[in-house]
Each structure stands twice: as structure tokens, then as C-alpha cells.
Motif scaffolding. Structure first.
Motif, PDB file in Angstrom:
ATOM      1  N   ALA A 121       0.827  -1.210   0.000  1.00 17.37           N
ATOM      2  CA  ALA A 121       0.000   0.000   0.000  1.00 17.37           C
ATOM      3  C   ALA A 121       0.861   1.261   0.000  1.00 17.37           C
ATOM      4  CB  ALA A 121      -0.929  -0.005   1.209  1.00 17.37           C
ATOM      5  N   THR A 124       2.546   1.615  -3.501  1.00 16.87           N
ATOM      6  CA  THR A 124       1.604   2.010  -4.553  1.00 16.87           C
ATOM      7  C   THR A 124       1.122   3.443  -4.369  1.00 16.87           C
ATOM      8  OG1 THR A 124       0.871  -0.303  -4.670  1.00 16.87           O
ATOM      9  CG2 THR A 124      -0.522   1.333  -5.738  1.00 16.87           C
ATOM     10  N   GLN A 375      -0.558  -7.722  -9.291  1.00 16.84           N
ATOM     11  CA  GLN A 375      -0.508  -6.734  -8.204  1.00 16.84           C
ATOM     12  C   GLN A 375      -0.922  -5.358  -8.708  1.00 16.84           C
ATOM     13  OE1 GLN A 375       3.489  -6.825  -6.718  1.00 16.84           O
ATOM     14  NE2 GLN A 375       3.302  -8.875  -5.874  1.00 16.84           N
ATOM     15  N   LEU A 379      -4.330  -3.251  -7.551  1.00 18.09           N
ATOM     16  CA  LEU A 379      -4.164  -2.000  -6.809  1.00 18.09           C
ATOM     17  C   LEU A 379      -4.520  -0.771  -7.647  1.00 18.09           C
ATOM     18  CD1 LEU A 379      -0.889  -2.741  -4.807  1.00 18.09           C
ATOM     19  CD2 LEU A 379      -3.255  -3.011  -4.081  1.00 18.09           C
ATOM     20  N   LEU A 387      -6.407   1.710  -0.971  1.00 16.52           N
ATOM     21  CA  LEU A 387      -5.215   0.932  -1.314  1.00 16.52           C
ATOM     22  C   LEU A 387      -4.846  -0.091  -0.243  1.00 16.52           C
ATOM     23  CD1 LEU A 387      -2.778   3.475  -3.014  1.00 16.52           C
ATOM     24  CD2 LEU A 387      -3.732   1.378  -3.980  1.00 16.52           C
ATOM     25  N   SER A 391      -4.820  -4.062  -0.796  1.00 15.76           N
ATOM     26  CA  SER A 391      -3.605  -4.859  -0.557  1.00 15.76           C
ATOM     27  C   SER A 391      -3.909  -6.035   0.354  1.00 15.76           C
ATOM     28  CB  SER A 391      -2.520  -3.981   0.074  1.00 15.76           C
ATOM     29  OG  SER A 391      -2.173  -2.914  -0.766  1.00 15.76           O
ATOM     30  N   TYR A 394      -5.907  -8.632  -1.628  1.00 13.28           N
ATOM     31  CA  TYR A 394      -4.981  -9.308  -2.542  1.00 13.28           C
ATOM     32  C   TYR A 394      -4.180 -10.381  -1.808  1.00 13.28           C
ATOM     33  CZ  TYR A 394      -0.823 -10.015  -5.438  1.00 13.28           C
ATOM     34  OH  TYR A 394       0.206 -10.581  -6.147  1.00 13.28           O
TER      35      TYR A 394
END
Length: 456
Positions: A121, A124, A375, A379, A387, A391, A394
Motif C-alpha cells: 500500500a 503504490t 498486483q 491496486l 489501497l 492490498s 490481494y
């Protein structure tokens, strides 16, 4: 311009170190299990909890930790996670009984459960979209380095020092990461939702119960208890999802799954890691049992597969930025699946290690490509405020993919082969490789549905 480059590099390295620490710990412990079993004079059934408790705790607390990060700060929770992990590593090294070691491993997992999703997170959120794929590729490559270093370093440490040193090495890495991350990483928050303790209880119990059931269903333990626990946990998970649908402040915003990229990216991730972990569970055993090599050599023989994560992932990340998530993720899933299936044709025909090393390299290239692509797809499909939760979701798909993939492959191994003799083991291993290859190829069904944005 130069300052931005330095900052970007620092962010990539410092977020990657957290991922590396959690990955190498799970890998390095597997090579020390025999030494730990002999030292504490325990059975294999007791020993398995040293590995299981780590995954169960992460499954139970991952989304809880992510929610805290969104509320009080991603950087803050990331640093707290590394601190807990590092301190627990000291407890592991000082443990004088298997009970203390298992408890210390559980505390380690409390820290590890936020290290990976928060690092994703932060990375990104902090970097621009045009270099995000490359950054995630480097992040995956540094984390993937643990797959190389873990088995080899673990074998070396156990052979030359003692198993306690596999935990002591976390101390300097943790201290260095905390110091520089505190000074250089930017802080960010997500949506400041109120934590619902009923939801926390539901997700913790259901996740832990499902992972525990998957871990024990293939053992000789009482299956009735395992099945009841698994079904009860599944029912609790369904109830949790229903609560998320009606809640004004959900722990998992179900609206994220309305985005096709987010949903398909997570499902493809699940299948990618289900395939990978199924092979990872059996491949070292194949070298140890059928090739009759020692643990250090077995770790080295994995290098054609695992080394590609370090070499290919950064370039794959750049390719994602250039060609898009759909193409790279699809190609990656295809190469991983084909790589596994080629093992059956090439190795069985020749019996040469080279005939296995080349397909393993192809499969490793596929994993290295699909990982960063999926990924970025997941995201990039959500708003910055989500975010952290994206994450976490995911990583839940990645975690459950690995657990279910391993369970499926163990069941397939027992159906088509077994451990009674080398012939049975070889037949079971072949069935596992075929299954893993097909699982990866099935992921293409979902990766081809990835697009830059959903069409309205």
C-alpha cells in the motif's frame, strides 16, 4: 528530478525489506525443522504446528491489521509490524521448549500479517502510475530473493551453527529497516472507518479455522473434527460477507468487487499461487526422496526456478508499465503452467536434472511476470483511499490460494501415488505437477479479462 529518483529508490527498498523479512522467515524455517525436532525430541505432528501456526495467525489477523493501518497510518502500522516481528524473532531464538517456540512464532506472525500488505500500500500510494509496475517488479524480486536465500542459507546455518541463528539474523535487518523507514517513508491513511469488533471476531475465527482445516485435512488426524471446523468456519465467513454487504463501514468494501479488473485480478492471483505453492511443497521432497540429495543441495537445485524471481521480476514490472497488465499476466500464467507440464515430458524422458531445470526456469519466469502484473492490476483498480484494504484482500487471495493449492496437490498425490516406495512417490509427484500446471493455465480465463479500466 534527481531528488524524486532518490526518494523513489528509498521507498522501493524499504518497503521491499519488510516483504523480504516475512518471506525469508517462512522459507528458512522449513530447512531447520529436522534440527528443531531432534533438539526438542518431538514428533512430526507436533513439529508441523511450528509452520501451521504462522500461516493461521496471519490469516486470522491480516485484514484486522490492514484496517488498523488504514485508520491510524500505513507507515505507523508497518513499523509496528516490523518491530513486533523483530522482537518475536529474539524470543524464537531464546526458546527453550517447542511450546515457547510455537508461541513466539505466533507473535512473529502478528507482525508479519501487516508487513506485506502495508508495504504494498505504501509503495503504490507513494509512487506515480508510470513507474508503479517497475516498482512492484523490484518489490517482487527482492521478496523473491527469499526463495533463493532461504533454503540455502537455512541449510548452511543449521550445518555450521545452530537453528537458533535462523531467527537471530532478523535482528539487524529489522533494526536497520525500522530506522530508515521511520525517516524516509511517507505516511498515508485510508478511509477512517470505525472498527467493528464483531466483524474482527468473525474474520479472525473464520480465516484461522479455514487455514487450520486445510492444514490438517491431509494428515492422519480425526477428519470429522477437521471437517466440522472447516464447514463452521466457512459458514462464519459467509456470515461475515453478509455483514459487509449491509454495513455502512465494512472491513472489506464489497463494492470493490464490482470492478472486473479487481475481481479477475484477485481470482487469477489465487490460481497463480495455488499452482506455485503446490509445487513448492513437493519439489524439495522430490529431490530429497528420489534424487537422494542433502538439504543444502536440494536448496541449490531449486535455484533455476526461484532465481528467476530476482532476475526477471524487475524487467517484468517494466514490461507491465509498457504493455499492460493483461498481456504480461496472461503470458506469465501460461509460462508457469507450460513449465510445470514440460517437466513430465522432458524429465521423465531423460531423467536428467537439466531436463527439469529448464522447465523450472520457464515456470519461474511465468511467476515473475504474472505476480507484478496482477498486483498492479488489483491496486490500480481502486481509489487511493482503498489501497490498504485492496492490498489486504490481494494478500488474502494469495494466502488462501497457497493453502488450498497445497491441500489439493497433497490429495492428488495420495490418490495417484504415495510414500510407500519410490515408484509410488514418482507417480504421485507427476500427478501433482500436472495438477499445478492445469491450475495455472486455468488462471488465464481470468487474466484475459483484465483491462485498463472497466467499460461502462
Amino acid at each position: 528530478m534527481q531528488e524524486r529518483k532518490v526518494n523513489s529508490s528509498a521507498i522501493i527498498i524499504l518497503t521491499s525489506l519488510g516483504f523480504f523479512m516475512s518471506m525469508i522467515d517462512s522459507m528458512i524455517v522449513t530447512t531447520a525443522t529436522t534440527a528443531i525436532r531432534h533438539d526438542f525430541q518431538i514428533s512430526v505432528n507436533v513439529l508441523q504446528w511450528l509452520l501451521n501456526i504462522y500461516n493461521i495467525t496471519i490469516a486470522a489477523l491480516l485484514l484486522v491489521g490492514v484496517s488498523l493501518g488504514e485508520k491510524i497510518g500505513r507507515k505507523k502500522v508497518y513499523l509496528i509490524g516490523i518491530a513486533i516481528f523483530t522482537i518475536a524473532s529474539i524470543f524464537c531464538a531464546l526458546s527453550t521448549s517447542i511450546t515457547l517456540l510455537i508461541i513466539s512464532r505466533m507473535i512473529q506472525a502478528v507482525g508479519a500479517c501487516v508487513m506485506t500488505p502495508m508495504s504494498m500500500a505504501i509503495l503504490t500510494h507513494s509512487l506515480p502510475v508510470d513507474i508503479r509496475g517497475k516498482a512492484l517488479g523490484i518489490w517482487s524480486g527482492i521478496g523473491g530473493l527469499a526463495l533463493i536465500v532461504g533454503p540455502v542459507l537455512g541449510g548452511f546455518i543449521v550445518a555450521t551453527l545452530s537453528w537458533q541463528w535462523i531467527f537471530w539474523i532478523n535482528l539487524p535487518i529489522g533494526i536497520i529497516t525500522i530506522y530508515f523507514a521511520h525517516n524516509l517513508l511517507p505516511e498515508s491513511k485510508g478511509k477512517d472507518d470505525k472498527l467493528n469488533f464483531t466483524d474482527i471476531l468473525f474474520i479472525a475465527i473464520s480465516s484461522a479455522g479455514i487455514i487450520w482445516s486445510l492444514s490438517t485435512i491431509t494428515t492422519n488426524t480425526t477428519h470429522v473434527i477437521t471437517i466440522i471446523t472447516g464447514l463452521s468456519s466457512l459458514a462464519l465467513a459467509i456470515l461475515f460477507i453478509v455483514r459487509q454487504k449491509i454495513s455502512s463501514t465494512p472491513m472489506i468494501p464489497l463494492r470493490l468487487f464490482r470492478t472486473k479488473v479487481f475481481t479477475n485480478g484477485n481470482i487469477a492471483t489465487f490460481l497463480l499461487y495455488a499452482s506455485m505453492f503446490g509445487v513448492l511443497f513437493f519439489l524439495p521432497q522430490f529431490f530429497l526422496v528420489l534424487e537422494n540429495v542433502n538439504p543444502l543441495v536440494a536448496g541449490l537445485q531449486l535455484l533455476p526456478w526461484t532465481a528467476t524471481l530476482v532476475v526477471i521480476a524487475p524487467f517484468a514490472g517494466s514490461a507491465v508499465d509498457r504493455f499492460g497488465e493483461k498481456i504480461i499476466a496472461t503470458l506469465g500464467l501460461f509460462l508457469q503452467g507450460i513449465g510445470y507440464l514440460l517437466i513430465i515430458f522432458l524429465f521423465n524422458a531423460t531423467g536428467s536434472y537439466i531436463a527439469m531445470a529448464i522447465p523450472l526456469m520457464i515456470a519461474g519466469m511465468g511467476l515473475s511476470m504474472a505476480g507484478p502484473a496482477l498486483q498492479k492490476a488489483v491496486l490500480s483498480a481502486v481509489e487511493p483511499i482503498y489501497l490498504g484494504k485492496a492490498s489486504g484482500i490481494y494478500n488474502i487471495f494469495r494466502l488462501f490460494g497457497g493453502a488450498i493449492g497445497t491441500t489439493i496437490c497433497v490429495i492428488v498425490f495420495n490418490i495417484f501415488g504415495g510414500t510407500t516406495n519410490s515408484t509410488a512417490f514418482a507417480e504421485g509427484f507427476d500427478a501433482v505437477i500436472i495438477t499445478a500446471g492445469l491450475i495455472s493455465l486455468f488462471g488465464i480465463v481470468f487474466s484475459i479479462r483484465l483491462t485498463t479500466r472497466d467499460k461502462k
